[in-house]
Design a protein around this motif. Structure first.
Motif, PDB file in Angstrom:
ATOM      1  N   VAL A 154       0.872  -1.164   0.000  1.00 31.44           N
ATOM      2  CA  VAL A 154       0.000   0.000   0.000  1.00 31.44           C
ATOM      3  C   VAL A 154       0.913   1.219   0.000  1.00 31.44           C
ATOM      4  CG1 VAL A 154      -1.614   1.345   1.392  1.00 31.44           C
ATOM      5  CG2 VAL A 154      -1.914  -1.127   1.210  1.00 31.44           C
ATOM      6  N   PRO A 155       0.741   2.162  -0.921  1.00 31.64           N
ATOM      7  CA  PRO A 155       1.612   3.337  -0.935  1.00 31.64           C
ATOM      8  C   PRO A 155       1.452   4.129   0.363  1.00 31.64           C
ATOM      9  CG  PRO A 155       0.282   3.209  -2.932  1.00 31.64           C
ATOM     10  CD  PRO A 155      -0.285   2.212  -1.967  1.00 31.64           C
ATOM     11  N   GLU A 156       2.588   4.529   0.937  1.00 31.87           N
ATOM     12  CA  GLU A 156       2.530   5.339   2.159  1.00 31.87           C
ATOM     13  C   GLU A 156       3.410   6.560   1.943  1.00 31.87           C
ATOM     14  OE1 GLU A 156       3.737   2.761   5.432  1.00 31.87           O
ATOM     15  OE2 GLU A 156       5.584   2.203   4.420  1.00 31.87           O
ATOM     16  N   PRO A 157       2.913   7.730   2.395  1.00 32.07           N
ATOM     17  CA  PRO A 157       3.572   8.986   2.038  1.00 32.07           C
ATOM     18  C   PRO A 157       4.926   9.210   2.720  1.00 32.07           C
ATOM     19  CG  PRO A 157       1.291   9.349   2.701  1.00 32.07           C
ATOM     20  CD  PRO A 157       1.626   7.946   3.045  1.00 32.07           C
ATOM     21  N   LYS A 158       5.827   9.735   1.946  1.00 29.17           N
ATOM     22  CA  LYS A 158       7.039  10.481   2.305  1.00 29.17           C
ATOM     23  C   LYS A 158       7.817   9.939   3.513  1.00 29.17           C
ATOM     24  CE  LYS A 158       9.263  13.666   0.318  1.00 29.17           C
ATOM     25  NZ  LYS A 158      10.116  13.064  -0.685  1.00 29.17           N
ATOM     26  N   SER A 159       8.728   9.036   3.257  1.00 26.21           N
ATOM     27  CA  SER A 159       9.616   8.478   4.284  1.00 26.21           C
ATOM     28  C   SER A 159       8.834   8.006   5.517  1.00 26.21           C
ATOM     29  CB  SER A 159      10.680   9.495   4.703  1.00 26.21           C
ATOM     30  OG  SER A 159      11.445   9.840   3.575  1.00 26.21           O
ATOM     31  N   PRO A 160       8.004   7.006   5.298  1.00 23.67           N
ATOM     32  CA  PRO A 160       7.080   6.578   6.354  1.00 23.67           C
ATOM     33  C   PRO A 160       7.795   5.955   7.544  1.00 23.67           C
ATOM     34  CG  PRO A 160       7.001   5.073   4.503  1.00 23.67           C
ATOM     35  CD  PRO A 160       7.864   6.216   4.077  1.00 23.67           C
ATOM     36  N   GLY A 182       4.415   9.779   8.159  1.00 33.04           N
ATOM     37  CA  GLY A 182       5.448  10.081   7.175  1.00 33.04           C
ATOM     38  C   GLY A 182       6.429  11.040   7.816  1.00 33.04           C
ATOM     39  N   LYS A 183       7.692  10.607   7.968  1.00 35.70           N
ATOM     40  CA  LYS A 183       8.659  11.461   8.663  1.00 35.70           C
ATOM     41  C   LYS A 183       8.771  12.825   7.992  1.00 35.70           C
ATOM     42  CE  LYS A 183      11.722   8.375   8.083  1.00 35.70           C
ATOM     43  NZ  LYS A 183      12.453   7.106   7.960  1.00 35.70           N
ATOM     44  N   LEU A 184       8.541  12.866   6.662  1.00 33.50           N
ATOM     45  CA  LEU A 184       8.624  14.129   5.937  1.00 33.50           C
ATOM     46  C   LEU A 184       7.240  14.582   5.460  1.00 33.50           C
ATOM     47  CD1 LEU A 184      11.872  13.424   3.855  1.00 33.50           C
ATOM     48  CD2 LEU A 184      11.670  14.535   6.087  1.00 33.50           C
ATOM     49  N   ASP A 185       6.223  14.129   6.170  1.00 31.41           N
ATOM     50  CA  ASP A 185       4.844  14.486   5.811  1.00 31.41           C
ATOM     51  C   ASP A 185       4.158  14.893   7.101  1.00 31.41           C
ATOM     52  OD1 ASP A 185       2.570  14.047   3.635  1.00 31.41           O
ATOM     53  OD2 ASP A 185       1.796  13.308   5.543  1.00 31.41           O
ATOM     54  N   PRO A 186       3.420  16.002   7.114  1.00 32.75           N
ATOM     55  CA  PRO A 186       2.830  16.453   8.383  1.00 32.75           C
ATOM     56  C   PRO A 186       1.578  15.682   8.797  1.00 32.75           C
ATOM     57  CG  PRO A 186       2.314  17.997   6.634  1.00 32.75           C
ATOM     58  CD  PRO A 186       3.190  16.947   6.020  1.00 32.75           C
ATOM     59  N   PHE A 227       8.402  14.158  15.938  1.00 29.09           N
ATOM     60  CA  PHE A 227       9.834  14.322  16.202  1.00 29.09           C
ATOM     61  C   PHE A 227      10.315  15.755  15.968  1.00 29.09           C
ATOM     62  CE2 PHE A 227      14.261  14.299  14.785  1.00 29.09           C
ATOM     63  CZ  PHE A 227      14.880  13.656  15.839  1.00 29.09           C
ATOM     64  N   LEU A 228      10.050  16.315  14.792  1.00 25.07           N
ATOM     65  CA  LEU A 228      10.617  17.630  14.469  1.00 25.07           C
ATOM     66  C   LEU A 228       9.997  18.736  15.306  1.00 25.07           C
ATOM     67  CD1 LEU A 228      10.908  17.320  10.591  1.00 25.07           C
ATOM     68  CD2 LEU A 228      12.761  17.220  12.272  1.00 25.07           C
ATOM     69  N   ASP A 229       8.687  18.675  15.505  1.00 22.08           N
ATOM     70  CA  ASP A 229       8.005  19.683  16.321  1.00 22.08           C
ATOM     71  C   ASP A 229       8.245  19.492  17.816  1.00 22.08           C
ATOM     72  OD1 ASP A 229       6.957  20.942  14.157  1.00 22.08           O
ATOM     73  OD2 ASP A 229       4.908  20.204  14.405  1.00 22.08           O
ATOM     74  N   SER A 230       8.743  18.308  18.221  1.00 18.24           N
ATOM     75  CA  SER A 230       8.889  17.976  19.650  1.00 18.24           C
ATOM     76  C   SER A 230       7.553  18.101  20.377  1.00 18.24           C
ATOM     77  CB  SER A 230       9.905  18.899  20.340  1.00 18.24           C
ATOM     78  OG  SER A 230      11.193  18.434  20.151  1.00 18.24           O
ATOM     79  N   THR A 231       6.583  17.373  19.889  1.00 19.97           N
ATOM     80  CA  THR A 231       5.282  17.399  20.548  1.00 19.97           C
ATOM     81  C   THR A 231       4.670  15.999  20.550  1.00 19.97           C
ATOM     82  OG1 THR A 231       4.150  17.861  18.462  1.00 19.97           O
ATOM     83  CG2 THR A 231       4.708  19.770  19.812  1.00 19.97           C
ATOM     84  N   GLY A 264       1.458  17.533  12.553  1.00 19.69           N
ATOM     85  CA  GLY A 264       2.680  18.287  12.830  1.00 19.69           C
ATOM     86  C   GLY A 264       3.841  17.708  12.048  1.00 19.69           C
ATOM     87  N   LEU A 265       5.025  18.305  12.224  1.00 20.63           N
ATOM     88  CA  LEU A 265       6.174  17.938  11.397  1.00 20.63           C
ATOM     89  C   LEU A 265       6.969  16.778  11.990  1.00 20.63           C
ATOM     90  CD1 LEU A 265       7.582  21.403  10.263  1.00 20.63           C
ATOM     91  CD2 LEU A 265       6.252  19.723   8.935  1.00 20.63           C
ATOM     92  N   GLY A 266       7.076  15.718  11.211  1.00 21.70           N
ATOM     93  CA  GLY A 266       7.899  14.588  11.618  1.00 21.70           C
ATOM     94  C   GLY A 266       7.191  13.597  12.511  1.00 21.70           C
TER      95      GLY A 266
END
Ligand code: RUQ
Ligand code: CUA
Length: 681
Positions: A347-353, A369-373, A434-438, A415-417
């Motif tokens: 199944v396609p999963e978005p952006k560095s899942p 997605g690590k690079l998808d919000p 991860f990126l937003d730290s939340t 959120g981001l990451g």
């Protein structure tokens, strides 16, 4: 199934408990401050004591957080968290909500306090079972602990954990919190997607990570697309013996994508497993001459990777029927067989899942997605329909890739990451960002949860800093508890005294017992406590209700061999202590009891083969004895009733005082003996 309506029992109880604790605290403070009846005066009193000690004053909210995590001496934690130990190769048992460390469980790494891998043959044999091509690998990168389950709920009997670095899996028996088995994966040299268990712990899942040729044989990287393979391994677990049955286990060959974390289906999706992946670009890195592309860019170029959807029940039938090929003596289902038999779909999963988490009812799989919000939520039901309708396109290897729009249920912007998701009892999901730290709290939709009101962000809570996994109380089972969540943060800058440049991890305890509208910003989440952990980097953790654990207080019988969980018929007992010589072999039967060894003088010859049995014949709780033999790298820990055997060659001559390493009685220092090795010749 949890629904949005109604207040669950634990929430009512915890609200009452909070109120009760705050009132009690206030009353105590009033009593101490002469009962002026003013809680802020009491707080002021407390703060003047803090000030005198050089501490900053507390706000009301901080005082409340302190009261919610403080356990007076003798009160036990209602939950136990099992956290992976990262590079320490161990696993940590931590009380929740106090966040007190109860034990660092020795797993893949020798550990002297527990006498793990320092001469005790039982422990050496378990560690040696994890050897790689005959080499003892004395460390591990433990990632994902998995408690055993019955009907999709933790049962408190066993816990499993993987070693990402060397592709190994360990089995811990929760009767004594000791490792009973380590298995080395025969088809892969590293893993990541595990451990996870199926709802009745018939299978322990170990998914791969960095693709290599099967059995990590050599093949030039130029032939990556043909010769390198991904994998998932299904270890058959036998609850009665408490062992993985290697001869009933199997692996599945996958395309050389980098498989990531897996999860088992449950309830409606029982019998299936789901594993994320990345590097479907099949990047192979950059050489020193600049050829090729580095993985950072190469493995994140495409917009989509593939969630692997695997029909485990059917795969198990195929493996049992022998429709496999052999890798290092281990059966593997070929990729072609998986395609032909309909075992594997993408199944396609978005952006560095990252992350693949099945909802409590088993209806959905949540992927980040690590690079998808967004988190993307897939419907298991829709996957089945897409499979039935052959609503797919093949990937380069011929694996059916289901139509994204046909199987996607919802996306929630969090959120981001985003990384990992856990659940509570009310139909809310919690995703680490991860990126937003939340931590993002969002509501599940669909008929079993909030219906049309779901799939909505409810609030975000800042954490310090850069959260990896998170774990909620029983938060990946069919019946999550809610109440508590722990954020496993990677960075802890400025949070604690810095013990040099290597800072501890920061585990943050979060209260998730309060309703969304109690704090619209955080969705009711509140950080209660920061716990520095300077022993390794925990990745995942699981939190179980403490009353589901039934550990031994002492071993059931004197002469107990923890390796087999039964009495060793050859164990020394009171009255059978002796030393026997048979040619060059000296065999010792010794007992330990407060505060002596029997015998406590042993004389042998240099060059003798020594077989040394020792039993702790003490039967009272916590009456542990150690046995240290200097110079020979020997240290045992003998819990009440336990027996152990060591075997070694007496190569060094001299006088070796052996002694008990546990301060066990007033005459502990007298609990010693002489081991005399007379020079040969
Ligand atoms: S996955 S880096 Cu648990 Cu987030 Cu290992
Ligand atoms: Cu036994 Cu000290």
């Amino acid at each position: 199934m949890p629904r949005g309506s109604g207040t669950p029992w634990w929430r009512r109880r915890s609200v009452l408990a909070v109120v009760g604790i705050v009132i009690a605290f206030t009353l105590v403070l009033q009593a101490c401050s002469g009962g002026d009846g003013d809680s802020s005066a009491a707080l002021g009193d407390m703060n003047s004591r803090r000030e005198a000690a050089g501490l900053a004053p507390l706000t009301d909210a901080q005082m409340e957080a302190a009261a919610l995590t403080y356990l007076p001496s003798g009160e036990w934690d209602p939950y136990v968290m099992f956290a992976s130990g990262g590079q320490s190769g161990q696993m940590f048992a931590i009380g929740v909500p106090s966040m007190r460390i109860l034990k660092s469980i020795a797993v893949f790494t020798p550990e002297p306090w527990q006498g793990w891998g320092f001469g005790n043959l039982g422990t050496e044999e378990i560690l040696d079972a994890g050897n790689v091509d005959g080499n003892r690998v004395n460390w591990a990168d433990t990632h994902h602990p998995a408690l055993s389950e019955t009907g999709g709920d933790y049962d408190g009997e066993y816990i499993f954990i993987n070693d990402k670095a060397n592709a190994r899996v360990a089995v811990v028996d929760l009767r004594d919190f000791e490792v009973k088995q380590i298995v080395k994966n025969p088809v892969a040299i590293n893993d990541h997607g595990g451990t996870k268990v199926t709802p009745d712990t018939e299978w322990v899942i170990e998914g791969g990570q960095y693709a290599t040729p099967n059995g990590w044989e050599y093949a030039p990287v130029e032939s990556y697309n043909e010769d390198y393979k991904g994998m998932v391994t299904m270890w058959r677990f036998d609850r009665t013996s408490g062992r993985i049955l290697e001869d009933q286990s199997f692996a599945m060959e996958l395309p050389p994508y980098w498989q990531d974390l897996c999860d088992a289906g449950k309830l409606v999706s029982d019998g299936w497993i789901f594993c994320g992946s990345f590097n479907t670009e099949r990047a192979t890195g950059a050489g020193p001459d600049g050829t090729g592309e580095q993985f950072e860019a190469g493995a994140s170029a495409r917009d989509r990777d593939y969630l692997h959807v695997i029909n485990l029940d059917k795969a198990a039938e195929i493996a049992a029927a022998g429709n496999t090929f052999d890798v290092n003596g281990f059966p593997m289902i070929s990729l072609q067989t998986s395609i032909d038999e309909g075992l594997l779909y993408f199944v396609p999963e978005p952006k560095s899942p990252h992350g693949a988490d099945v909802t409590p009812g088993g209806e959905y799989v949540v992927v980040s997605g690590k690079l998808d919000p967004h988190v993307t939520i897939y419907s298991f039901d829709k996957m089945q329909t897409a499979i039935a309708n052959q609503d797919w396109e093949p990937d380069p290897y011929g694996v059916p890739v289901l139509n994204f729009d046909s199987v996607m249920e919802a996306q929630v912007e969090v959120g981001l990451g985003p990384l990992h998701t856990e659940f509570d009892a009310d139909g809310y999901a919690y995703t680490s960002i991860f990126l937003d730290s939340t931590v993002a709290k969002w509501s599940l939709g669909g008929e079993n949860y909030f219906g049309d009101d779901g799939w909505k962000l409810e609030g975000t809570l800042p954490v310090q800093y850069n959260i990896g996994h998170l774990v909620a109380a029983e938060g990946d089972t069919v019946a999550p508890d809610g109440g508590y969540l722990v954020a496993l943060n990677k960075w802890s800058i400025d949070r604690f005294f810095p013990p040099g440049p290597l800072l501890p991890q920061n585990l943050q305890l979060v209260d998730i017992s309060q309703p969304v509208d109690s704090n619209p910003e955080t969705g009711g989440m509140q950080v209660l406590y920061d716990m520095p952990l300077g022993m390794g980097e925990p990745h995942y953790a699981q939190i179980i209700k403490a009353d589901k654990l039934q550990p031994f207080e002492v071993y059931p019988e004197i002469g107990w061999d923890p390796g087999v969980m039964a009495v060793d018929p050859n164990a020394p007992q009171i009255g059978t202590e002796r030393v026997e010589r048979n040619g060059d072999t000296v065999e010792i039967w010794m007992t330990a009891v407060r505060s002596h060894f029997t015998p406590d003088r042993v004389e042998i010859q240099q060059g003798d083969r020594v077989i040394w049995h020792i039993t702790n014949v003490d039967t009272s709780k916590d009456a542990t004895h150690g046995l240290a033999v200097p110079g020979y790298n020997i240290n045992l820990s003998l819990e009440p009733g336990e027996t152990a055997t060591m075997e070694f060659d007496a190569t060094m001559d001299g006088v070796f005082p052996f002694y008990c390493t546990e301060f066990c009685s007033a005459l502990h220092l007298e609990m010693a003996g002489y081991f005399l090795i007379e020079p040969s010749g």
